[in-house]
Every structure is written in structure tokens, then in C-alpha cells.
Design an enzyme around this catalytic site. Structure first.
Site, PDB file in Angstrom:
ATOM      1  CG  ASN A   1      -0.372   0.858   2.426  1.00 15.53           C
ATOM      2  OD1 ASN A   1      -0.465   1.634   2.637  1.00 15.53           O
ATOM      3  ND2 ASN A   1       0.473   0.194   3.153  1.00 15.53           N
ATOM      4  CB  ALA A   2       1.791   4.087  -2.216  1.00 20.07           C
ATOM      5  CB  VAL A   3      -2.704   4.729   1.248  1.00 18.39           C
ATOM      6  CG1 VAL A   3      -4.097   6.188   2.021  1.00 18.39           C
ATOM      7  CG2 VAL A   3      -3.573   4.230   1.109  1.00 18.39           C
TER       8      VAL A   3
ATOM      9  CG  ASN B   1      -1.337   6.458  13.135  1.00 16.97           C
ATOM     10  OD1 ASN B   1      -0.724   6.771  12.042  1.00 16.97           O
ATOM     11  ND2 ASN B   1      -0.176   5.495  14.059  1.00 16.97           N
TER      12      ASN B   1
ATOM     13  CB  CYS C   1       4.626   6.438   7.735  1.00 20.80           C
ATOM     14  SG  CYS C   1       2.929   6.115   6.200  1.00 20.80           S
TER      15      CYS C   1
ATOM     16  CE  LYS D   1       2.599   0.302  12.514  1.00 20.56           C
ATOM     17  NZ  LYS D   1       0.464   1.013  11.735  1.00 20.56           N
TER      18      LYS D   1
ATOM     19  CG  ASN E   1       4.642   0.872  10.287  1.00 27.01           C
ATOM     20  OD1 ASN E   1       4.098   0.663   9.503  1.00 27.01           O
ATOM     21  ND2 ASN E   1       4.391   2.539  10.253  1.00 27.01           N
TER      22      ASN E   1
ATOM     23  N   GLY F   1      -4.288  -6.044  11.245  1.00 26.52           N
ATOM     24  CA  GLY F   1      -4.060  -5.748   9.866  1.00 26.52           C
ATOM     25  C   GLY F   1      -5.006  -5.602   9.078  1.00 26.52           C
ATOM     26  CB  THR F   2      -3.241  -6.972   6.045  1.00 24.30           C
ATOM     27  OG1 THR F   2      -1.547  -6.387   6.129  1.00 24.30           O
ATOM     28  CG2 THR F   2      -3.717  -7.534   4.702  1.00 24.30           C
TER      29      THR F   2
END
Length: 303
Positions: free
Chosen positions: A69-71, A99, A130, A165, A192, A265-266
Site C-alpha cells: 500500500n502507498a495510501v 495514530n 510510515c 510505532k 510497520n 491489520g491486513t
């Protein structure tokens, strides 16, 4: 039923199973499927000082045993959260953790100060890891001085439980964990996503607009498990395990490696009910092994 209660500093959890930030929105999305009060806690979507549109599409891609992901931390900013989202979710019967993100230390502090005024937010997760933003994010989490600086300033601004995190994209994650512990972190969450990429061989183009993105899912579990084990031996504060947790056995493995709690999560993209199954599975495991409390599992890996 066994005692599933878990404590992360002052954060009291009814069970050790929580939802990972970025995979469950602001809790309302999951609450449409079931009552989220059954969960130990929810790490809300990454929040920044002001609106972020995120990265261009495509920004998600499926990979073998995982996804990229690269949101890019898309959100409408902390003020919008406080005015429009917080009133709707503040009475959910579970621990809510914001967060916190920023491009500079000052931005991290700005968001933290505003969250500190919200009575029904029980902790923050300081995201210094991130990999999908051009500024801030992982830049603070890959060196001890960077991690120390942002943790120190955020600690001054926050009165409740501070969880940091951590990024797996470092040489020694234990060093970063010790660094934030030394600056007042009450707990650490890891890992992460790992930086990765995928290519469409037919078009010869990357599958993500940003070329690289964060890899999550079962593919990363063995590495995440190793890092949790290493960090749990290096610090005295609680560790929250993240990385490819799909079932109760996965969660138990993370706890045996030293995690006091876990984030799912996923797996939510496969089935949003998986966290409830994990809670049931952990309880069943404890009863089958005649273990009274889930805390007895933490760090009990037999060598």
C-alpha cells in the site's frame, strides 16, 4: 473463560486483540459489521495537522501472501477529526488510540496537544515509521537521534499512554526501541510495513503510482516475529506485536515472543470478523492449556 485483560502502561484492555491503524478507518467502518466494544482496542487512521489527499492511484496492490500500500496518510486533519468524527465514536466501548503523524516535530506536537484534550481517547500511537510519505514519517524512525527528538517533544505534550510505532526498515530495531524508551515512551508497537515494490511484466510498469510501498500481510510475519522477540528482550516497556496476524495461533506466537498485545491489520481486508475469531481462539488456547491469564503467555517462549 480465561482472564484476557491486558495492560499497556495505563491503558486497560479487555483483551489483547486490537485493530491496526490504516486498516479500520476511524472505527465506524468496522462497527458496521459488529459491535467493536468486543475488541481490546482500535488504532484509528493516521491523523495529521491538516488535510492530506494522499498519493495518486493506484496505491494498493496484492502480492503473494500480502499486499503493498502507498495510501500516503490520506485524512482530513485533526480539527476535522475532533469536530466531526470524535463525537460519533467517543462512546464506543473499547480503547481508542489516535495514530499521530507529522512532517516536522512541531506538527507531531500540534496534533498531540489537541488529542490530549479529548477525554475518550485513551492513548496515542506516535507513527515515526510510515514509508509512504515524502516528509516526516519514517525519516524520524530510522535513526536514534531522530526517534529520540520527536518522542521527547511529544512526551512533553501528552499526559496519557504514549506508544511509539517502530519501522522495520532499520539495521537494529532494538536500538530505536531503547532510544524512545529513554525519552518517555510507555510502549512500542512493531512492525510497520516493509518497503517493497511490484511490477506488471506485461506493461513493464510499477503497480503503484509511487513505485514503492509498504508490504504487509502473512509474508512479513516471520521477520516481524523476530523483531518483536528482539525488542522485548531489549526494553522494559510493553511491546505490541504487528505483522501478518491472521488467526489465534499467530497472535499467540507474538505473545510468546514477548508481545503483551497484538494488532490485526491486513487480515481485515479478507474478513473483518477475524479479530473476534482470534479473541475466541486465544481464550480456547488458554483453557486447553489450563492457563488462567493471557499475561502468563507473554515472553514465555521455551528455548
Amino acid at each position: 473463560m480465561a482472564d484476557l485483560r491486558t495492560k499497556i502502561h495505563q491503558l486497560q484492555l479487555k483483551n489483547p486483540v486490537m485493530l491496526a491503524s490504516g486498516t479500520c478507518g476511524f472505527a465506524e467502518e468496522i462497527n458496521d459489521f459488529y459491535d467493536v466494544s468486543q475488541l481490546g482496542g482500535i488504532f484509528l487512521k493516521g491523523t495529521t495537522p491538516r488535510n492530506r489527499d494522499g498519493n495518486l492511484y493506484p496505491r494498493m496492490a496484492e502480492t503473494p501472501s500480502g499486499m503493498l500500500n502507498a495510501v500516503g496518510l490520506q485524512n482530513k486533519g485533526i480539527d476535522y477529526f475532533i469536530e466531526n468524527i470524535y463525537p460519533r465514536i467517543k462512546d464506543y466501548g473499547t480503547s481508542l488510540i489516535v495514530n499521530v503523524n507529522g512532517s516536522t516535530i512541531e506538527e507531531y506536537v500540534e496534533v498531540t496537544e489537541k488529542v490530549n484534550e479529548l477525554d475518550n481517547i485513551h492513548a496515542i500511537e506516535l507513527n515515526i515509521s510510515c514509508p509512504n510519505v515524502k516528509e516526516g514519517g519514517m525519516a524520524f524512525g530510522v535513526t536514534c537521534p531522530g526517534a529520540e527528538a520527536v518522542t521527547r517533544e511529544v512526551r512533553k505534550a501528552y499526559d496519557k499512554t504514549l506508544i511509539v510505532k517502530l519501522s522495520p526498515n532499520v539495521t537494529d530495531v532494538s536500538e530505536i526501541a531503547r532510544a524512545v524508551e529513554g525519552q518517555g515512551a510507555d510502549g512500542v508497537s512493531l512492525v510497520n510495513t516493509f518497503l517493497g515494490m511490484a511490477i506488471d511484466s506485461e506493461t513493464r510498469k510499477p503497480l503503484l503510482s509511487t513505485v514503492t510501498g509498504g508490504l504487509s500481510g502473512p509474508a512479513i510475519k516471520p521477520i516481524a516475529l523476530r523483531m518483536v522477540w528482539q525488542v522485548s528482550k531489549a526494553v522494559k516497556i510493553p511491546v505490541i506485536g504487528i505483522g501478518g496476524i491472521m488467526n489465534a495461533a499467530d497472535a499467540i506466537e507474538f505473545m510468546l515472543a514477548g508481545a503483551s498485545a497484538v494488532q490485526v491489520g491486513t487480515a481485515l481486508f479478507k474478513n473483518p470478523h477475524i479479530p473476534l475469531r482470534i479473541i475466541e481462539g486465544v481464550d480456547d488456547y488458554l483453557q486447553r492449556h489450563n492457563i488462567q491469564s493471557v499475561s502468563e503467555l507473554v515472553g514465555r517462549l521455551q528455548m
